[in-house]
Motif scaffolding. Structure first.
Motif, mmCIF file in Angstrom:
data_model
loop_
_atom_site.group_PDB
_atom_site.id
_atom_site.type_symbol
_atom_site.label_atom_id
_atom_site.label_comp_id
_atom_site.label_asym_id
_atom_site.label_seq_id
_atom_site.Cartn_x
_atom_site.Cartn_y
_atom_site.Cartn_z
ATOM 1 N N MET A 1 0.824 -1.189 0.000
ATOM 2 C CA MET A 1 0.000 0.000 0.000
ATOM 3 C C MET A 1 0.871 1.257 0.000
ATOM 4 O O MET A 1 0.554 2.232 -0.679
ATOM 5 C CB MET A 1 -0.915 -0.046 1.227
ATOM 6 C CG MET A 1 -1.914 1.071 1.247
ATOM 7 S SD MET A 1 -3.026 0.963 -0.144
ATOM 8 C CE MET A 1 -4.484 1.582 0.544
ATOM 9 N N GLN A 2 1.952 1.234 0.769
ATOM 10 C CA GLN A 2 2.870 2.378 0.836
ATOM 11 C C GLN A 2 3.477 2.662 -0.537
ATOM 12 O O GLN A 2 3.593 3.816 -0.930
ATOM 13 C CB GLN A 2 3.976 2.102 1.868
ATOM 14 C CG GLN A 2 4.947 3.234 2.051
ATOM 15 C CD GLN A 2 4.310 4.460 2.694
ATOM 16 O OE1 GLN A 2 3.285 4.381 3.347
ATOM 17 N NE2 GLN A 2 4.915 5.607 2.481
ATOM 18 N N GLN A 3 3.831 1.603 -1.248
ATOM 19 C CA GLN A 3 4.414 1.775 -2.567
ATOM 20 C C GLN A 3 3.406 2.402 -3.535
ATOM 21 O O GLN A 3 3.754 3.268 -4.332
ATOM 22 C CB GLN A 3 4.891 0.434 -3.109
ATOM 23 C CG GLN A 3 5.614 0.551 -4.441
ATOM 24 C CD GLN A 3 6.102 -0.799 -4.947
ATOM 25 O OE1 GLN A 3 5.780 -1.847 -4.390
ATOM 26 N NE2 GLN A 3 6.889 -0.764 -6.009
ATOM 27 N N LEU A 4 2.157 2.026 -3.421
ATOM 28 C CA LEU A 4 1.105 2.591 -4.263
ATOM 29 C C LEU A 4 0.928 4.079 -3.969
ATOM 30 O O LEU A 4 0.784 4.890 -4.887
ATOM 31 C CB LEU A 4 -0.211 1.835 -4.039
ATOM 32 C CG LEU A 4 -1.360 2.187 -4.955
ATOM 33 C CD1 LEU A 4 -1.003 1.946 -6.413
ATOM 34 C CD2 LEU A 4 -2.596 1.385 -4.573
ATOM 35 N N LEU A 5 0.983 4.449 -2.712
ATOM 36 C CA LEU A 5 0.880 5.855 -2.327
ATOM 37 C C LEU A 5 2.068 6.667 -2.864
ATOM 38 O O LEU A 5 1.909 7.793 -3.326
ATOM 39 C CB LEU A 5 0.780 6.006 -0.813
ATOM 40 C CG LEU A 5 -0.564 5.652 -0.183
ATOM 41 C CD1 LEU A 5 -0.471 5.679 1.343
ATOM 42 C CD2 LEU A 5 -1.649 6.588 -0.670
ATOM 43 N N GLN A 6 3.253 6.080 -2.793
ATOM 44 C CA GLN A 6 4.439 6.756 -3.311
ATOM 45 C C GLN A 6 4.343 6.959 -4.822
ATOM 46 O O GLN A 6 4.716 8.018 -5.330
ATOM 47 C CB GLN A 6 5.699 5.963 -2.950
ATOM 48 C CG GLN A 6 6.059 6.030 -1.485
ATOM 49 C CD GLN A 6 7.236 5.131 -1.131
ATOM 50 O OE1 GLN A 6 7.612 4.235 -1.894
ATOM 51 N NE2 GLN A 6 7.822 5.367 0.042
ATOM 52 N N GLN A 7 3.834 5.955 -5.524
ATOM 53 C CA GLN A 7 3.664 6.079 -6.966
ATOM 54 C C GLN A 7 2.657 7.185 -7.290
ATOM 55 O O GLN A 7 2.865 7.971 -8.221
ATOM 56 C CB GLN A 7 3.194 4.756 -7.571
ATOM 57 C CG GLN A 7 4.272 3.699 -7.639
ATOM 58 C CD GLN A 7 3.743 2.368 -8.164
ATOM 59 O OE1 GLN A 7 2.546 2.102 -8.140
ATOM 60 N NE2 GLN A 7 4.654 1.521 -8.618
ATOM 61 N N ALA A 8 1.571 7.244 -6.540
ATOM 62 C CA ALA A 8 0.554 8.270 -6.764
ATOM 63 C C ALA A 8 1.127 9.662 -6.494
ATOM 64 O O ALA A 8 0.859 10.609 -7.247
ATOM 65 C CB ALA A 8 -0.667 8.014 -5.882
ATOM 66 N N GLN A 9 1.930 9.794 -5.439
ATOM 67 C CA GLN A 9 2.549 11.082 -5.127
ATOM 68 C C GLN A 9 3.526 11.491 -6.229
ATOM 69 O O GLN A 9 3.594 12.658 -6.620
ATOM 70 C CB GLN A 9 3.260 11.028 -3.780
ATOM 71 C CG GLN A 9 2.313 11.023 -2.602
ATOM 72 C CD GLN A 9 3.055 10.860 -1.276
ATOM 73 O OE1 GLN A 9 4.192 10.393 -1.224
ATOM 74 N NE2 GLN A 9 2.382 11.239 -0.191
ATOM 75 N N LYS A 10 4.289 10.526 -6.743
ATOM 76 C CA LYS A 10 5.236 10.803 -7.832
ATOM 77 C C LYS A 10 4.478 11.266 -9.073
ATOM 78 O O LYS A 10 4.871 12.240 -9.718
ATOM 79 C CB LYS A 10 6.054 9.551 -8.125
ATOM 80 C CG LYS A 10 6.896 9.620 -9.387
ATOM 81 C CD LYS A 10 8.234 10.273 -9.155
ATOM 82 C CE LYS A 10 9.170 10.076 -10.321
ATOM 83 N NZ LYS A 10 9.131 11.111 -11.312
ATOM 84 N N MET A 11 3.397 10.594 -9.412
ATOM 85 C CA MET A 11 2.602 10.986 -10.574
ATOM 86 C C MET A 11 2.008 12.385 -10.375
ATOM 87 O O MET A 11 1.958 13.179 -11.312
ATOM 88 C CB MET A 11 1.494 9.981 -10.834
ATOM 89 C CG MET A 11 1.960 8.694 -11.446
ATOM 90 S SD MET A 11 0.550 7.628 -11.790
ATOM 91 C CE MET A 11 1.363 6.179 -12.371
ATOM 92 N N GLN A 12 1.592 12.677 -9.169
ATOM 93 C CA GLN A 12 1.029 13.995 -8.878
ATOM 94 C C GLN A 12 2.114 15.072 -9.039
ATOM 95 O O GLN A 12 1.859 16.140 -9.590
ATOM 96 C CB GLN A 12 0.447 14.027 -7.461
ATOM 97 C CG GLN A 12 -0.330 15.277 -7.155
ATOM 98 C CD GLN A 12 -1.003 15.208 -5.801
ATOM 99 O OE1 GLN A 12 -0.601 14.431 -4.924
ATOM 100 N NE2 GLN A 12 -2.022 16.023 -5.616
ATOM 101 N N GLN A 13 3.310 14.790 -8.574
ATOM 102 C CA GLN A 13 4.423 15.732 -8.733
ATOM 103 C C GLN A 13 4.771 15.918 -10.206
ATOM 104 O O GLN A 13 4.999 17.040 -10.663
ATOM 105 C CB GLN A 13 5.651 15.248 -7.958
ATOM 106 C CG GLN A 13 5.513 15.339 -6.472
ATOM 107 C CD GLN A 13 6.671 14.649 -5.736
ATOM 108 O OE1 GLN A 13 7.452 13.914 -6.330
ATOM 109 N NE2 GLN A 13 6.747 14.887 -4.430
ATOM 110 N N ASP A 14 4.786 14.810 -10.961
ATOM 111 C CA ASP A 14 5.077 14.885 -12.395
ATOM 112 C C ASP A 14 4.006 15.705 -13.117
ATOM 113 O O ASP A 14 4.316 16.500 -14.003
ATOM 114 C CB ASP A 14 5.159 13.485 -13.004
ATOM 115 C CG ASP A 14 6.386 12.705 -12.545
ATOM 116 O OD1 ASP A 14 7.306 13.319 -11.959
ATOM 117 O OD2 ASP A 14 6.414 11.481 -12.767
ATOM 118 N N LEU A 15 2.759 15.525 -12.719
ATOM 119 C CA LEU A 15 1.666 16.274 -13.317
ATOM 120 C C LEU A 15 1.804 17.764 -13.018
ATOM 121 O O LEU A 15 1.658 18.601 -13.910
ATOM 122 C CB LEU A 15 0.322 15.748 -12.799
ATOM 123 C CG LEU A 15 -0.927 16.424 -13.340
ATOM 124 C CD1 LEU A 15 -1.023 16.268 -14.847
ATOM 125 C CD2 LEU A 15 -2.162 15.852 -12.664
#
Length: 110
Positions: free
Chosen positions: A1-15
């Motif tokens: 779950m933590q890894q999924l949250l990190q991926q979502a945060q990375k995508m949000q930063q990229d966006l």
């Protein structure tokens, strides 16, 4: 779950970074064979408008006709610039939106 949250945060930063780049990038649109050029940001903000003096021919038409023609050329140039900005948005944001599940992201143009 933590890894999924990190991926979502990375995508949000990229966006957010892609949106900032769009706000700084300028694209042009032309009308009348280049007589009028509009410059907008990748986010669609009008930044500049150039009218070639050749677009105004005092002997060709009445002042009213010249003004109407110029207005039409300005509208066409701004529309062309905005179309180019939308293409740029799709190029920059499209892959990010797909990575986040598609068109369900508020604020994205697709």
């Amino acid at each position: 779950m933590q890894q999924l949250l990190q991926q979502a945060q990375k995508m949000q930063q990229d966006l957010a970074q892609a949106q900032e780049e769009l706000a700084q990038t300028e694209v042009d649109g032309q009308a009348g064979g280049g007589l009028v050029t509009a410059t907008v940001t990748g986010a669609g903000e009008l930044r500049a408008l150039k009218i070639d003096p050749k677009a105004v021919d005092p002997e060709a038409a009445s002042i009213e006709e010249t003004a109407e023609t110029l207005a039409d050329l300005v509208v066409a140039a701004v529309q062309a610039a905005n179309e180019n900005a939308q293409t740029l948005q799709q190029q920059k944001l499209g892959p990010l939106a797909q990575g986040l599940g598609g068109g369900g992201i508020p604020g994205l143009p697709f």
